[in-house]
Design an enzyme around this catalytic site. Structure first.
Site, short mmCIF file in Angstrom:
data_model
loop_
_atom_site.label_atom_id
_atom_site.label_comp_id
_atom_site.label_asym_id
_atom_site.label_seq_id
_atom_site.Cartn_x
_atom_site.Cartn_y
_atom_site.Cartn_z
N TYR A 110 0.80 -1.17 0.05
CA TYR A 110 -0.08 0.05 0.05
C TYR A 110 0.90 1.41 -0.16
O TYR A 110 1.86 1.42 0.75
CB TYR A 110 -0.86 -0.12 1.24
CG TYR A 110 -1.61 1.19 1.30
CD1 TYR A 110 -2.63 1.40 0.47
CD2 TYR A 110 -1.28 2.13 2.40
CE1 TYR A 110 -3.56 2.49 0.68
CE2 TYR A 110 -2.08 3.43 2.47
CZ TYR A 110 -3.11 3.70 1.68
OH TYR A 110 -3.99 4.66 1.88
N ASP A 146 -0.44 -7.01 6.55
CA ASP A 146 -1.78 -6.04 6.62
C ASP A 146 -2.89 -6.99 5.90
O ASP A 146 -2.75 -7.35 4.80
CB ASP A 146 -1.32 -5.02 5.59
CG ASP A 146 -2.20 -4.02 5.30
OD1 ASP A 146 -3.66 -4.36 5.31
OD2 ASP A 146 -2.05 -2.77 4.90
N LYS A 149 -11.81 0.13 5.26
CA LYS A 149 -12.03 -0.57 4.26
C LYS A 149 -13.29 -1.67 4.40
O LYS A 149 -14.40 -1.15 4.98
CB LYS A 149 -10.96 -1.51 3.73
CG LYS A 149 -9.75 -0.52 3.45
CD LYS A 149 -9.95 0.71 2.19
CE LYS A 149 -9.16 1.75 2.48
NZ LYS A 149 -7.69 1.65 2.14
C1 LIG Z 1 -6.31 2.06 3.11
C2 LIG Z 1 -5.33 1.03 3.11
C3 LIG Z 1 -4.44 1.19 4.29
C4 LIG Z 1 -4.31 2.76 5.00
O1 LIG Z 1 -5.44 2.86 5.74
P1 LIG Z 1 -6.01 4.24 6.12
O2 LIG Z 1 -7.28 3.85 6.81
O3 LIG Z 1 -6.39 4.81 4.98
O4 LIG Z 1 -4.92 4.92 6.98
C5 LIG Z 1 -3.43 0.55 4.50
N1 LIG Z 1 -3.25 -0.75 3.69
C6 LIG Z 1 -4.04 -1.12 2.75
C7 LIG Z 1 -4.01 -2.39 2.10
C8 LIG Z 1 -5.07 -0.24 2.43
O5 LIG Z 1 -5.91 -0.54 1.51
#
Ligand SMILES: *Cc1c(COP(=O)(O)O)cnc(C)c1O
Length: 394
Positions: free
Chosen positions: A112, A184, A209
């Protein structure tokens, strides 16, 4: 006299089914009125005499925070969890809990963008060194490990090409070299992938998300065993990236439908991948559920569902911008994982800062589109795409 504290029920703990956990685990009991849902506690100031816990929002211990963390921990099957004001707050706090000056971290390639920037722009300031792998094989990871490596960091499936990293391979390396493994898990969500069960130490989420799922919450989460959560807690309470209790409450509400949302999104993504795969205007479809995906076997081994994200490359006769503009139902949109289907051009957004040559090398061509499947009826989504093809070609 000891204060009667409202009970945070873990009435449906780890052994219940997914949707029962989503709906009930971590409910804060409404002792006064017996309402059906968790009351919202918005105090930033709590009593300190005759109480078991001295509560303060930045200490991650308000009733609503504790409730939603119980739900998260049950979903990832970890001992505990913490929630943050954003995914990046969860990621940065967790990494700083395991890395100090002089340490080294191995990260997989194609992360990301925010995570990449955090490492590439700031870690030098703290004398933390880092290596990005050149691919996703065992050799790619093992060859980057150094004497002072403390963390291996992965993200699977990856953005935007949905490459899948073998979690058990990473776990084995982390054990061999005695380093902390961090994932992640945003794209999969705990519905499709539970990395802690496979041996990963620390599981991170952008709750913005799938956990939030309605494109109206910015939040992050980390799930791990007690010892690791304790370490992250000590950094987190000082960095202060906490989530407002209003949003905590909304996140708990949203997660009640996580299981049914993600299953509907999995189904739609699979059907869209099949449809696009056979379309003459599409050159290539990236979706781990397709048997033609190079990492399909690894995905089958470690995922319960293949997720709601897919990418596809239009053939050169059609312009991806013109195509996106013709869509009526599917909105061009920066983020992902909401109940509404959205589409995005990585070359124009998330990967716009990469030089064209580097983008080409990674396969992020200008005609690539990333689609986040929502929960709409599949017939309507396909009809929307079909009419966009017709109206763009003319
Ligand atoms: C959006 C996202 C992030 C960051 O998250 P935020 O809530 O925007 O800080 C990290 N990892 C992945 C895979 C993402 O899609």
């Amino acid at each position: 006299m000891s204060q009667q504290e409202p009970e945070i029920k873990v009435i449906m703990a780890k052994k219940k089914g997914l949707n029962t956990i989503c709906t009930h685990t971590g409910e804060v009991e409404d002792t006064n009125y017996k309402g059906a849902v968790s009351p919202l506690y918005i105090s930033t100031s709590y009593a300190y005499e005759n109480v078991d816990i001295k509560r303060y929002p930045r200490y991650f211990n308000t009733p609503n925070q504790e409730g939603v963390c119980k739900k998260l921990a049950a979903l990832e099957q970890t001992d505990d969890a913490l929630i943050f004001g954003s995914g990046m707050a969860a990621i940065s706090t967790s990494l700083l809990a395991f890395l100090r000056s002089g340490d080294h971290i191995v990260l997989q390639q194609s992360l990301y963008g925010g995570t990449y920037n955090l490492v590439a722009e700031f870690f030098d300031n703290y004398h933390i060194s880092y290596s990005f792998t050149k691919g996703l094989t065992k050799e790619n990871f093992e060859s980057e490990i150094q004497e002072n490596t403390k963390v291996i960091y992965i993200e699977t499936p990856s953005n935007p090409l949905l490459a899948v990293t073998d979690i058990e391979m990473v776990v084995a390396l982390a054990k061999k070299y005695n380093v902390v493994s961090v994932i992640d898990n945003t794209f999969a969500s705990p519905v499709n992938q539970q990395p802690f069960i496979l041996g990963i130490d620390v599981v991170l989420h952008s709750a913005t998300k799938y956990l939030g799922g309605h494109s109206d919450i910015l939040a992050g989460a980390v799930c791990a065993n007690k010892e690791h959560i304790e370490k992250i807690f000590h950094v987190g309470k000082n960095l202060g990236g906490n989530l407002s209790d209003y949003t905590v409450w909304l996140l708990e509400r949203s997660m009640k439908t996580l299981g049914i949302r993600v299953k509907a999104q999995n189904e739609n993504a699979m059907l869209l991948a099949n449809y696009l795969n056979e379309h003459k205007m599409v050159d290539h479809v990236y979706y781990p559920g397709l048997t033609t995906h190079p990492d399909h076997e690894i995905a089958k081994k470690q995922m319960k569902g293949f997720g709601g994200m897919l990418s596809f490359e239009l053939n050169t006769d059609i312009d991806s911008v013109a195509f996106s503009e013709q869509l009526q139902l599917i909105k061009p949109s920066m983020s992902l994982a909401g109940v509404e289907s959205t589409i995005l051009s990585p070359a124009k957004t998330s990967h716009a800062l990469l030089p064209e040559e580097e983008r080409q090398k990674q396969g992020i061509v200008s005609n690539l589109l990333r689609l986040s499947a929502g929960i709409e009826d599949i017939e309507d989504l396909i009809a929307d795409i079909e009419q966009a093809f017709k109206n763009t070609i003319k």
